[in-house]
Motif scaffolding. Structure first.
Motif, PDB file in Angstrom:
ATOM      1  N   ILE A  10      31.828 -83.505 -58.340  1.00  0.00           N
ATOM      2  CA  ILE A  10      31.580 -82.430 -57.368  1.00  0.00           C
ATOM      3  C   ILE A  10      31.585 -83.059 -55.982  1.00  0.00           C
ATOM      4  O   ILE A  10      31.067 -84.159 -55.779  1.00  0.00           O
ATOM      5  CB  ILE A  10      30.227 -81.729 -57.637  1.00  0.00           C
ATOM      6  CG1 ILE A  10      30.232 -81.083 -59.030  1.00  0.00           C
ATOM      7  CG2 ILE A  10      29.933 -80.675 -56.566  1.00  0.00           C
ATOM      8  CD1 ILE A  10      28.892 -80.507 -59.462  1.00  0.00           C
ATOM      9  N   SER A  29      28.537 -80.519 -51.483  1.00  0.00           N
ATOM     10  CA  SER A  29      27.953 -79.403 -52.243  1.00  0.00           C
ATOM     11  C   SER A  29      27.316 -79.830 -53.565  1.00  0.00           C
ATOM     12  O   SER A  29      26.801 -78.993 -54.298  1.00  0.00           O
ATOM     13  CB  SER A  29      29.031 -78.346 -52.518  1.00  0.00           C
ATOM     14  OG  SER A  29      30.088 -78.908 -53.264  1.00  0.00           O
ATOM     15  N   ARG A  38      24.879 -77.366 -55.841  1.00  0.00           N
ATOM     16  CA  ARG A  38      25.447 -76.845 -57.080  1.00  0.00           C
ATOM     17  C   ARG A  38      24.602 -77.244 -58.288  1.00  0.00           C
ATOM     18  O   ARG A  38      24.318 -76.415 -59.155  1.00  0.00           O
ATOM     19  CB  ARG A  38      26.889 -77.343 -57.244  1.00  0.00           C
ATOM     20  CG  ARG A  38      27.623 -76.554 -58.263  1.00  0.00           C
ATOM     21  CD  ARG A  38      29.075 -76.392 -57.909  1.00  0.00           C
ATOM     22  NE  ARG A  38      29.851 -76.619 -59.109  1.00  0.00           N
ATOM     23  CZ  ARG A  38      31.028 -77.179 -59.152  1.00  0.00           C
ATOM     24  NH1 ARG A  38      31.616 -77.582 -58.061  1.00  0.00           N
ATOM     25  NH2 ARG A  38      31.641 -77.327 -60.290  1.00  0.00           N
ATOM     26  N   GLN A  52      21.544 -75.134 -58.419  1.00  0.00           N
ATOM     27  CA  GLN A  52      21.791 -73.787 -58.946  1.00  0.00           C
ATOM     28  C   GLN A  52      21.885 -73.812 -60.472  1.00  0.00           C
ATOM     29  O   GLN A  52      21.414 -72.891 -61.136  1.00  0.00           O
ATOM     30  CB  GLN A  52      23.067 -73.206 -58.344  1.00  0.00           C
ATOM     31  CG  GLN A  52      22.892 -72.851 -56.878  1.00  0.00           C
ATOM     32  CD  GLN A  52      24.135 -72.257 -56.266  1.00  0.00           C
ATOM     33  OE1 GLN A  52      25.251 -72.497 -56.717  1.00  0.00           O
ATOM     34  NE2 GLN A  52      23.949 -71.472 -55.218  1.00  0.00           N
ATOM     35  N   TYR A  53      22.465 -74.876 -61.027  1.00  0.00           N
ATOM     36  CA  TYR A  53      22.532 -75.004 -62.484  1.00  0.00           C
ATOM     37  C   TYR A  53      21.133 -75.156 -63.069  1.00  0.00           C
ATOM     38  O   TYR A  53      20.801 -74.537 -64.073  1.00  0.00           O
ATOM     39  CB  TYR A  53      23.369 -76.223 -62.902  1.00  0.00           C
ATOM     40  CG  TYR A  53      24.846 -76.139 -62.589  1.00  0.00           C
ATOM     41  CD1 TYR A  53      25.496 -74.928 -62.396  1.00  0.00           C
ATOM     42  CD2 TYR A  53      25.596 -77.298 -62.495  1.00  0.00           C
ATOM     43  CE1 TYR A  53      26.853 -74.871 -62.123  1.00  0.00           C
ATOM     44  CE2 TYR A  53      26.958 -77.259 -62.223  1.00  0.00           C
ATOM     45  CZ  TYR A  53      27.581 -76.048 -62.031  1.00  0.00           C
ATOM     46  OH  TYR A  53      28.926 -76.006 -61.771  1.00  0.00           O
ATOM     47  N   HIS A  70      23.375 -70.151 -61.622  1.00  0.00           N
ATOM     48  CA  HIS A  70      24.762 -70.243 -62.078  1.00  0.00           C
ATOM     49  C   HIS A  70      24.784 -71.135 -63.303  1.00  0.00           C
ATOM     50  O   HIS A  70      23.972 -72.050 -63.420  1.00  0.00           O
ATOM     51  CB  HIS A  70      25.669 -70.835 -60.995  1.00  0.00           C
ATOM     52  CG  HIS A  70      25.815 -69.968 -59.808  1.00  0.00           C
ATOM     53  ND1 HIS A  70      26.574 -68.823 -59.798  1.00  0.00           N
ATOM     54  CD2 HIS A  70      25.259 -70.059 -58.573  1.00  0.00           C
ATOM     55  CE1 HIS A  70      26.489 -68.252 -58.612  1.00  0.00           C
ATOM     56  NE2 HIS A  70      25.696 -68.979 -57.846  1.00  0.00           N
TER      57      HIS A  70
END
Length: 104
Positions: free
Chosen positions: A31, A35, A39, A42-43, A48
């Motif tokens: 990644i 970000s 990210r 969020q996981y 997400h």
């Protein structure tokens, strides 16, 4: 009764066990650095879900089997990790032992 998604819980647990930051893990699996932290966060928060290919990369990086992320009970998660470390022969022995069809 709603089932809680086990992926965020397992992801955070496995990441902390190997003492990687969210950003470091994100970068290691490809990644973009800008970000990666957001990210992975969020996981772990369950906002997400990673796609299966991303989850495979995470599993490899954290040295856990892919099915670990889908275990709802702690004991199942531990078993998944232990079984993954067995050789194919040892797994077959375990299957035989658990199914009661052990050859003598």
């Amino acid at each position: 009764m709603s089932l809680q998604n086990p992926i965020p819980i397992r992801l955070k647990e496995a990441r902390k066990k190997v003492t990687l930051s969210q950003k470091a893990l994100g970068i290691r699996i490809g990644i973009d650095e800008s970000s990666a932290s957001a990210r992975m966060n969020q996981y772990e928060k369950g906002k997400h879900a990673p796609d299966i290919q991303t989850l495979k990369l995470i599993a490899e990086e954290l040295d856990v089997p892919l099915n670990y992320f889908f275990c709802e009970e702690e004991s199942s998660a531990k078993l998944a990790c232990l079984i993954a470390k067995l050789s194919e022969e040892e797994r077959q022995e375990l299957i035989n032992k658990l199914s009661g069809s052990e050859e003598s």
